[in-house]
Design an enzyme around this catalytic site. Structure first.
Site, PDB file in Angstrom:
ATOM      1  N   ALA A   1      38.986  39.265  40.383  1.00 22.75           N
ATOM      2  CA  ALA A   1      39.775  39.318  39.147  1.00 22.75           C
ATOM      3  C   ALA A   1      40.043  37.893  38.677  1.00 22.75           C
ATOM      4  CB  ALA A   1      41.108  40.023  39.394  1.00 22.75           C
ATOM      5  N   LYS A   2      40.522  37.747  37.488  1.00 21.58           N
ATOM      6  CA  LYS A   2      40.982  36.448  36.997  1.00 21.58           C
ATOM      7  C   LYS A   2      41.894  36.657  35.812  1.00 21.58           C
ATOM      8  CE  LYS A   2      40.006  32.122  38.078  1.00 21.58           C
ATOM      9  NZ  LYS A   2      39.401  31.772  39.365  1.00 21.58           N
ATOM     10  N   GLY A   3      42.749  35.679  35.569  1.00 25.39           N
ATOM     11  CA  GLY A   3      43.627  35.761  34.418  1.00 25.39           C
ATOM     12  C   GLY A   3      43.749  34.410  33.764  1.00 25.39           C
TER      13      GLY A   3
ATOM     14  N   VAL B   1      41.499  40.185  33.899  1.00 21.48           N
ATOM     15  CA  VAL B   1      40.276  40.984  34.016  1.00 21.48           C
ATOM     16  C   VAL B   1      40.045  41.290  35.490  1.00 21.48           C
ATOM     17  CG1 VAL B   1      37.765  40.989  33.690  1.00 21.48           C
ATOM     18  CG2 VAL B   1      39.225  39.984  31.940  1.00 21.48           C
TER      19      VAL B   1
ATOM     20  N   ASP C   1      45.089  28.537  39.661  1.00 25.06           N
ATOM     21  CA  ASP C   1      43.783  28.069  39.201  1.00 25.06           C
ATOM     22  C   ASP C   1      44.070  26.818  38.363  1.00 25.06           C
ATOM     23  OD1 ASP C   1      40.832  29.103  39.183  1.00 25.06           O
ATOM     24  OD2 ASP C   1      41.177  28.503  37.126  1.00 25.06           O
TER      25      ASP C   1
END
Ligand code: GLU
Length: 415
Positions: free
Chosen positions: A102-104, A57, A143
């Site tokens: 953003a992050k995934g 995202v 992360d």
């Protein structure tokens, strides 16, 4: 309980109200720019096939390319990844980094797979999301449960597809493969730095201050190590998903880290004076409590029982909806996630700059640049807190939002 994303919006909404944010910009920031869901097959070691679900995202790119980690966890969901991407926008902005958020994530319990299987999962996932990532577009990083080795596979996968070695596509890589000195401990180093600043602001001596840490992953481990070694604090309680341990004289963080690597958990650490429940750790009588596990771990019920004077959010979003109000009311100083754990992405930024220039820094350079930036962001947040007579979280959102709003206004809305 509502969704984590709604709870994140509520916290931002408080800042938006207080700073009288333009309603158009508020609307933009309430929505992620791009959400990608990928379902992909991977061949297991026994030749069977499993299908995994992953996400990337991108929340906002007003200030620059999107930036944020990738987590591997069975509870990963679109709501969680959206929230984490949202926080990244504000985290990068409060630090003054030229990035959006953003992050995934992949819905996976990495402990259940072999190294070779994890490599295939990682490579296929990165290949699936590479339609939206790139060194100028979106730069992933580690992360929860993702490591420098995984970042190396990500970088290699992208590089094989574009046909050249693209170091700047991912940060948190191993040193010697485009990684930066100091990146592994960067989040913990930032946590340690802001904890000392928060203690000073509260008139508390960080030396011998008692600290409890929830979560002993990368962030918890290095926060414990640096707070005890460099700031003189006493780490009296530590937990992980299997249990919590207590030692009133303070743990030797280095030994505890070694034990965690060897045994996978600290729950049976022999040098602990006693064991305790995770609930008891969160509510114990200490000067500083550092939640460094997952989001929503401090419910309003737990918040009522917290005795720490300072909470430093090593994790993203550890305070569930409603907990902030109770703790603010009770005078607990909360150093919010978007500031407290921003050391990781800050050194990720340094890594990206080093990769783009193919010119690498010494560890002392990295650490002093990081400390300088953490001090500046803390100071700006503190001054904003005073100016608006508000809490630190709201102040950090105001500082960050001003920067994103400025860029959005100057760029204008296309077309
Ligand atoms: N995953 C980390 C965070 O939540 C680091 C992100 C990065 O380095 O891009 O801030």
């Amino acid at each position: 309980m509502g969704s984590t994303y709604e709870s994140a919006l509520n916290k931002f909404g408080k800042a938006a109200d207080l700073m009288n944010l333009d309603p158009g910009i508020r609307k933009i920031l309430e929505h992620p720019k791009r959400q990608l869901i990928v379902e992909f097959p991977v061949t297991m070691d026994d030749d069977s096939v499993e299908v995994f679900t992953g996400y990337r995202v991108q929340h906002n790119v007003a200030l620059g390319p999107a930036k944020g980690g990738v987590r591997y966890h069975p509870n990963v969901s679109l709501d969680e990844v959206k929230s984490l991407a949202f926080w990244m926008t504000f985290k990068c902005a409060v630090m003054g980094l030229p990035y959006g958020g953003a992050k995934g994530g992949i819905e996976i319990d990495p402990k259940k797979y072999s190294k070779k299987e994890l490599e295939r999962v990682s490579r296929r996932f990165f290949s699936e999301i590479s339609i939206i990532v790139g060194p100028d577009r979106d730069i992933p990083a580690p992360d929860v449960n993702t490591t420098p080795d995984i970042m190396a596979w990500f970088m290699d996968t992208y590089s094989m597809n574009v046909g050249y070695s693209s170091m700047g596509v991912v940060t948190g890589k191993p040193v010697g493969l485009g990684g930066s000195q100091g990146r592994t401990e960067a989040t913990g180093r930032g946590v340690s730095e802001v904890t000392a600043l928060a203690a000073k602001a509260k008139g508390m001596d960080i030396k011998n201050a008692t600290v409890a840490i929830e979560g002993f992953g990368n962030v918890g481990q290095y926060a414990a190590l640096l707070l005890s070694k460099e700031k003189g604090a006493k780490i009296v309680a530590v937990s992980d998903s299997k249990g919590a341990v207590y030692n009133p004289n303070g743990f030797d963080a280095e030994e505890l880290m070694k034990y965690k690597v060897e045994h996978g958990t600290i729950a049976d650490y022999p040098k602990a004076q006693s064991k305790m429940s995770n609930h008891d750790l969160k509510t114990m009588d200490v000067d500083v409590f550092i939640p460094a596990a997952l989001e929503n771990s401090i419910t309003p019920e737990i918040a009522k029982e917290i005795k720490a004077k300072i909470i430093v959010e090593g994790a993203n979003g550890p305070l569930a909806e409603g907990a902030d109000e109770i703790l603010n009311e009770r005078g607990v100083l909360i150093v919010p996630d978007i500031l407290a754990n921003a050391g990781g992405v800050t050194v990720s930024y340094f890594e990206w700059v080093q990769d783009l220039q193919s010119f690498f820094w010494k560890k002392t350079q990295v650490n002093s640049a990081l400390e300088e930036m953490m001090d500046k962001a803390f100071d700006e947040t503190w001054k904003t807190k005073e100016k608006y007579s508000t809490d630190m979280r709201t102040a950090a959102y105001i500082v960050a939002t001003e920067r994103v709003a400025y860029a959005t206004r100057k760029r204008g809305i296309y077309p």
